[in-house]
Design a protein around this motif. Sequence first.
Motif, short mmCIF file in Angstrom:
data_model
loop_
_atom_site.label_atom_id
_atom_site.label_comp_id
_atom_site.label_asym_id
_atom_site.label_seq_id
_atom_site.Cartn_x
_atom_site.Cartn_y
_atom_site.Cartn_z
N GLU A 188 8.47 -15.54 38.72
CA GLU A 188 7.46 -16.61 38.77
C GLU A 188 6.78 -16.65 40.13
O GLU A 188 5.63 -17.09 40.23
CB GLU A 188 8.12 -17.97 38.52
N GLN A 198 25.10 -12.66 34.30
CA GLN A 198 24.34 -13.38 33.29
C GLN A 198 23.57 -14.53 33.92
O GLN A 198 22.43 -14.82 33.54
CB GLN A 198 25.28 -13.88 32.19
N GLN A 199 24.20 -15.19 34.88
CA GLN A 199 23.50 -16.27 35.59
C GLN A 199 22.38 -15.70 36.46
O GLN A 199 21.33 -16.33 36.64
CB GLN A 199 24.51 -17.02 36.48
N TYR A 200 22.59 -14.49 36.94
CA TYR A 200 21.61 -13.86 37.83
C TYR A 200 20.28 -13.58 37.09
O TYR A 200 19.22 -13.51 37.73
CB TYR A 200 22.20 -12.56 38.39
N ASP A 237 16.91 -13.83 47.08
CA ASP A 237 17.90 -14.61 46.33
C ASP A 237 18.16 -15.94 47.04
O ASP A 237 18.25 -16.99 46.41
CB ASP A 237 19.22 -13.82 46.23
N LYS A 257 7.17 -18.66 42.50
CA LYS A 257 6.94 -20.01 42.99
C LYS A 257 8.05 -20.51 43.93
O LYS A 257 7.84 -21.42 44.73
CB LYS A 257 6.89 -20.93 41.78
N PHE A 258 9.20 -19.92 43.80
CA PHE A 258 10.37 -20.48 44.50
C PHE A 258 10.90 -19.54 45.58
O PHE A 258 11.99 -19.75 46.10
CB PHE A 258 11.48 -20.80 43.50
N ALA A 286 18.69 -15.66 35.39
CA ALA A 286 17.85 -16.84 35.67
C ALA A 286 17.18 -16.68 37.04
O ALA A 286 15.99 -17.01 37.19
CB ALA A 286 18.69 -18.11 35.63
N ILE A 287 17.92 -16.19 38.00
CA ILE A 287 17.35 -16.03 39.34
C ILE A 287 16.24 -14.98 39.32
O ILE A 287 15.18 -15.14 39.93
CB ILE A 287 18.46 -15.68 40.34
N LYS A 344 14.35 -14.25 36.80
CA LYS A 344 13.18 -14.82 36.13
C LYS A 344 12.42 -15.75 37.08
O LYS A 344 11.19 -15.77 37.08
CB LYS A 344 13.61 -15.57 34.86
N LEU A 345 13.15 -16.49 37.88
CA LEU A 345 12.50 -17.37 38.84
C LEU A 345 11.78 -16.56 39.92
O LEU A 345 10.71 -16.95 40.39
CB LEU A 345 13.53 -18.32 39.46
#
Lengths: 52, 317
Positions: free
Chosen positions: A28, A17-19, A35, A30-31, A21-22, A24-25
Motif C-alpha cells: 500500500e 502467515q502474519q507476515y 518492516d 501508506k505505512f 499482512a505486513i 500487503k501493508l
Amino acid sequence: MADSKDEETIDVPFNQQQYVAIEKLRDEGKFGQTDEEIVRNIFLEFLKQEGV
Amino acid sequence: MLEYGALKTDIVLQPVSGKALPVLRGEVLRIIQEEGEQCVDFNAFNLHDYKEYLGVSNTRSRNAFRVKKGDLVLSAASRDRPMFLILEMAETCRTDLLGGRCRAGLFERRGYGLHTNCQDTMAASIGEYDLTPDDVHDSLNVWMNTEWDSLGRYFTIRNSGRKGDYVDLLAIMDTLSVPATCGSGDVGWTSNFSLKPIRVQVYAASQETLARVEEIERRHLGLKAHKTPDQFKVSKIKTDRELRRNPNYVPEFVNYPITSKPIRVTLNGEQLKKAKQLVEVGFGKDVAEVIRIAVMLWYTANREPTRGGRFGLKLSS
C-alpha cells in the motif's frame, strides 16, 4: 516530548502467515517501507483507533 | 422479489416422509408450511459429487447460529462453496444450525421404542440415489425454534410457523436437495406435539435467478481454498470399510512448519508507556505480544473484507 533515553527497542515476532499482512501493508505504501516502520505505524494507528 | 421460472415440481410430503429432489443451478426450492407449525429438516448434496454436501458448521460460522433471508448456505469443508442463497424466508421461520438431526436412539432412550426421526427419514429418502444412512448429514433445520442459555444448554420452544409461510432457496450449484418433515415433533415443541405435512415446489431457473447465481459466483468462488478432488493428496474414495495404515503416506500440512521472524521496533517513551499499560490490563503478556496483537487486530478490522470494527479497549483508570 519523549527523551531518546526513554526509547526501547523490542523484537516482535511474526510468523510467515502474519507476515503476509505486513507485506500487503508495504504494498500500500501508506505505512512505510521497512518492516519496522510498518509495525510501529500500525501499532500507533491501532492506539489512535482505540482511543488509547 | 426475483422472478422465477415455471413451476416444475409441486408435491406434498406427508408427515415423517422426505424426498430427494434434483434442484439445479438457478432453480428455486420452495418449502411451504401446508398446515403450519411443522419443523423441516434439510440435507443437500452436490448432484455431481455427493462427497460435497451442505455444511452446517460452515454455514453457522459464516452467518450465525440461525440463518435468515439473504444468507448463503455453504458446503462442508473441504469444499466450502456456496450451495444456496436464502432468497425468501417468512418472518415466522426460525432456523436452527445446532440441533443436527433427531435420531431413533433419542426416542428409544426416552422410552418411546422405535419412533420416527430425521436420520431414518433422510436415509430412506436418499436411498433413491444409492446413498447410505452414513451419508445423511446434520440438517439445516427450518422452522425449528431453538434457544440456548449462557451455559450452552440448548432447548426447543414453540414452533412459530403459520400455514402458507415459505422459504425459498436458490441453488448456486446443481444439487440433490432433501427436505423432510421432522419426525420428532409429536413428542416435543419442535412441531408443537403433532406431525403435519409440508409442501415442496421447485421453480425453473429464470434470467433473474441465473443473474443472481452469477453474481454470487463472481463474489464467492475462485478462492484457493475451494479445492476440487483432483487437488486432494488422497482423492480416491475408499470402497472398503476397514481402515488400514498406509506406511508410505507422508502428510503435507499447510505452511508447515510455522516459523517466526523478529521485527525490531523502537518505541519512544510515550508509546512504550501505552504498550505497558496494555500489558497491565491483560491485552498481552509482554510489550512484544501487545504490539503483535495490535497490528493483527488493526489489520483484521481495517483490511480484511469481511471484518471490521473496533476492538473496544478500556485501560484501567
